[in-house]
Scaffold this active site. Structure first.
Site, PDB file in Angstrom:
ATOM      1  N   MET A 153       0.840  -1.207   0.000  1.00  7.63           N
ATOM      2  CA  MET A 153       0.000   0.000   0.000  1.00  7.63           C
ATOM      3  C   MET A 153       0.874   1.256   0.000  1.00  7.63           C
ATOM      4  SD  MET A 153      -3.438  -0.898   2.055  1.00  7.63           S
ATOM      5  CE  MET A 153      -2.827  -0.561   3.698  1.00  7.63           C
ATOM      6  N   GLY A 154       2.164   1.117  -0.324  1.00  4.03           N
ATOM      7  CA  GLY A 154       3.035   2.282  -0.420  1.00  4.03           C
ATOM      8  C   GLY A 154       3.510   2.766   0.943  1.00  4.03           C
ATOM      9  N   HIS A 197       9.038   1.203   3.319  1.00  2.00           N
ATOM     10  CA  HIS A 197      10.133   1.195   4.295  1.00  2.00           C
ATOM     11  C   HIS A 197      10.949  -0.076   4.062  1.00  2.00           C
ATOM     12  CE1 HIS A 197       7.585  -1.711   6.282  1.00  2.00           C
ATOM     13  NE2 HIS A 197       6.623  -0.809   6.439  1.00  2.00           N
ATOM     14  N   HIS A 251       9.167  -3.455   3.393  1.00  2.00           N
ATOM     15  CA  HIS A 251       8.732  -3.673   2.007  1.00  2.00           C
ATOM     16  C   HIS A 251       9.932  -4.018   1.123  1.00  2.00           C
ATOM     17  CE1 HIS A 251       5.578  -0.643   3.394  1.00  2.00           C
ATOM     18  NE2 HIS A 251       4.840  -1.658   3.008  1.00  2.00           N
ATOM     19  N   LYS A 311       5.054 -10.025   9.356  1.00  2.00           N
ATOM     20  CA  LYS A 311       4.502  -9.027  10.274  1.00  2.00           C
ATOM     21  C   LYS A 311       2.985  -9.090  10.257  1.00  2.00           C
ATOM     22  CE  LYS A 311       3.464  -4.596  11.116  1.00  2.00           C
ATOM     23  NZ  LYS A 311       2.593  -3.833  10.250  1.00  2.00           N
ATOM     24  N   ASP A 312       2.423  -9.290   9.072  1.00  2.00           N
ATOM     25  CA  ASP A 312       0.976  -9.451   8.940  1.00  2.00           C
ATOM     26  C   ASP A 312       0.698 -10.954   8.861  1.00  2.00           C
ATOM     27  OD1 ASP A 312      -0.080  -6.506   8.386  1.00  2.00           O
ATOM     28  OD2 ASP A 312       1.844  -6.768   7.400  1.00  2.00           O
ATOM     29  N   GLN A 321      -2.688 -12.258   7.693  1.00  2.00           N
ATOM     30  CA  GLN A 321      -2.864 -11.950   6.269  1.00  2.00           C
ATOM     31  C   GLN A 321      -2.141 -12.992   5.402  1.00  2.00           C
ATOM     32  OE1 GLN A 321      -2.599  -7.884   4.458  1.00  2.00           O
ATOM     33  NE2 GLN A 321      -0.531  -8.521   3.970  1.00  2.00           N
TER      34      GLN A 321
HETATM   35  P1  AMP Z   1       1.444  -2.936   3.460  1.00  2.00           P
HETATM   36  O1  AMP Z   1       2.023  -1.879   2.573  1.00  2.00           O
HETATM   37  O2  AMP Z   1       1.340  -2.541   4.897  1.00  2.00           O
HETATM   38  O3  AMP Z   1       0.153  -3.496   2.895  1.00  2.00           O
HETATM   39  O4  AMP Z   1       2.470  -4.140   3.452  1.00  2.00           O
HETATM   40  C1  AMP Z   1       2.883  -4.741   2.247  1.00  2.00           C
HETATM   41  C2  AMP Z   1       3.690  -5.969   2.551  1.00  2.00           C
HETATM   42  O5  AMP Z   1       4.842  -5.613   3.314  1.00  2.00           O
HETATM   43  C3  AMP Z   1       2.915  -7.004   3.377  1.00  2.00           C
HETATM   44  O6  AMP Z   1       3.221  -8.302   2.892  1.00  2.00           O
HETATM   45  C4  AMP Z   1       3.467  -6.781   4.760  1.00  2.00           C
HETATM   46  O7  AMP Z   1       3.387  -7.938   5.588  1.00  2.00           O
HETATM   47  C5  AMP Z   1       4.909  -6.444   4.443  1.00  2.00           C
HETATM   48  N1  AMP Z   1       5.525  -5.754   5.584  1.00  2.00           N
HETATM   49  C6  AMP Z   1       5.069  -4.640   6.214  1.00  2.00           C
HETATM   50  N2  AMP Z   1       5.855  -4.332   7.258  1.00  2.00           N
HETATM   51  C7  AMP Z   1       6.848  -5.266   7.292  1.00  2.00           C
HETATM   52  C8  AMP Z   1       7.965  -5.504   8.138  1.00  2.00           C
HETATM   53  N3  AMP Z   1       8.250  -4.711   9.169  1.00  2.00           N
HETATM   54  N4  AMP Z   1       8.754  -6.571   7.872  1.00  2.00           N
HETATM   55  C9  AMP Z   1       8.472  -7.390   6.844  1.00  2.00           C
HETATM   56  N5  AMP Z   1       7.439  -7.227   5.993  1.00  2.00           N
HETATM   57  C10 AMP Z   1       6.626  -6.174   6.216  1.00  2.00           C
END
Ligand code: AMP
Length: 289
Positions: free
Chosen positions: A37-38, A41, A44, A156-157, A160
């Site tokens: 979702m952008g 960090h 990602h 982390k998720d 999901q």
């Molecule tokens: P999001 O942008 O929050 O939807 O996350 C996109 C992907 O990045 C998902 O698969 C998350 O689980 C992964 N992600 C987010 N934060 C972390 C993290 N701290 N370490 C590893 N993967 C992450």
């Protein structure tokens, strides 16, 4: 951009994305996909690195998916940093970025939702009852649009990643799902786009969620197996950080998410808590933290 950096192909349309990916496939290249979702960090970017380590081409998507937000959640203020995201993806060596707008993903007349029995209504699903329907629907759409060999998700998720694996298995989606380690700050806080919501005081307290998980893990290592006592140890550690309002702190079967009364090594410890304007989540596996 340095001369060593490849240009990142950016598109907002499914048709252009498909043309580019078909051309890569015709050259015999394998495709690794990282949906996001952008507000990117290092968490990602670790997924982009994992994609590049096992596939020839890395494709990322950035789409803040309205369907996975509840009516009182943070859709309108979710952080959006497209220029920085593009720079980070370029330096990470990502090849293509799909950045559709809402009308490309949900055109007039869109009706379908992915549903799944039980797994969507526990843990985060109890607080966010329509969240995982939205996640599964968008992930299945993206997998059909990109048709990657492998797709990469962060642990982390945890829930999901688990429900996505379940869906892919149940519906015979031809993709390999890879779950990658949690990337953390030096003080233990799991990286999250939502950490941007934290004030300096809240940020100082935020590692308390990880500490609570480690407290339960420590009690397990010291011999406690009673789940109620392990949960109490975690919640007591969280209470040392009064800015947190706990949402849930639970120990469950890591594969089925079934509740436990006696904990076993490798069980999932999952926690969510509100702090200021943010709701943070984290997890660990008993005996492995
Ligand atoms: P999001 O942008 O929050 O939807 O996350 C996109 C992907 O990045 C998902 O698969 C998350 O689980 C992964 N992600 C987010 N934060 C972390 C993290 N701290 N370490 C590893 N993967 C992450």
């Amino acid at each position: 951009m340095t001369t060593l950096e490849r240009r990142l192909g950016i598109t907002s349309t499914v048709s252009e994305l498909r043309t580019w990916i078909a051309a890569e496939r015709n050259r015999g290249r394998t495709i690794g996909f990282v949906p996001t979702m952008g507000a990117l960090h290092d968490g990602h970017l670790s997924l982009i690195h994992a994609a590049l380590a096992s596939c020839d081409v890395a494709v990322a998507s950035i789409f803040v998916n309205p369907m996975q937000f509840g009516p009182s959640e943070d859709l309108s203020r979710y952080p959006r940093t497209p220029d920085t995201d593009i720079r980070l993806l370029t330096s990470a060596g990502c090849h293509y970025l799909f950045m559709p707008d809402v009308s490309e993903m949900y055109p007039e007349g869109f009706r379908t939702r992915i549903e799944m029995s039980d797994l969507l209504l526990v843990l985060c699903g109890r607080t966010r009852p329509t969240h995982f329907q939205g996640v599964l629907t968008i992930v299945l759409k993206l997998l059909n649009q990109v048709r990657p060999d492998a797709a990469f998700f962060g642990r982390k998720d945890y829930q999901q990643a688990l429900v996505i694996r379940r869906m892919v298995k149940d519906l015979d989606v031809p993709v390999r799902i890879e779950t990658c380690p949690i990337i953390r700050e030096a003080d233990g806080l799991a990286l999250s786009s939502r950490n941007r919501y934290l004030t300096p005081e809240e940020r100082a307290d935020a590692p308390g969620l990880r500490r609570a998980i480690l407290a339960a893990d420590r009690a397990f290592r010291d011999g406690t197996r009673d789940v109620a006592r392990l949960v109490a140890a975690g919640l007591q550690a969280l209470a040392a950080h009064p800015r947190f309002r706990p949402d849930y702190f639970e120990i469950r079967d890591p594969e089925t998410l079934a509740e436990r009364t006696e904990a076993r090594a490798g069980d999932l410890v999952a926690a969510a808590a509100f702090i200021g304007r943010a709701r943070l989540i984290d997890n660990g596996l008993l005996g492995q933290e």
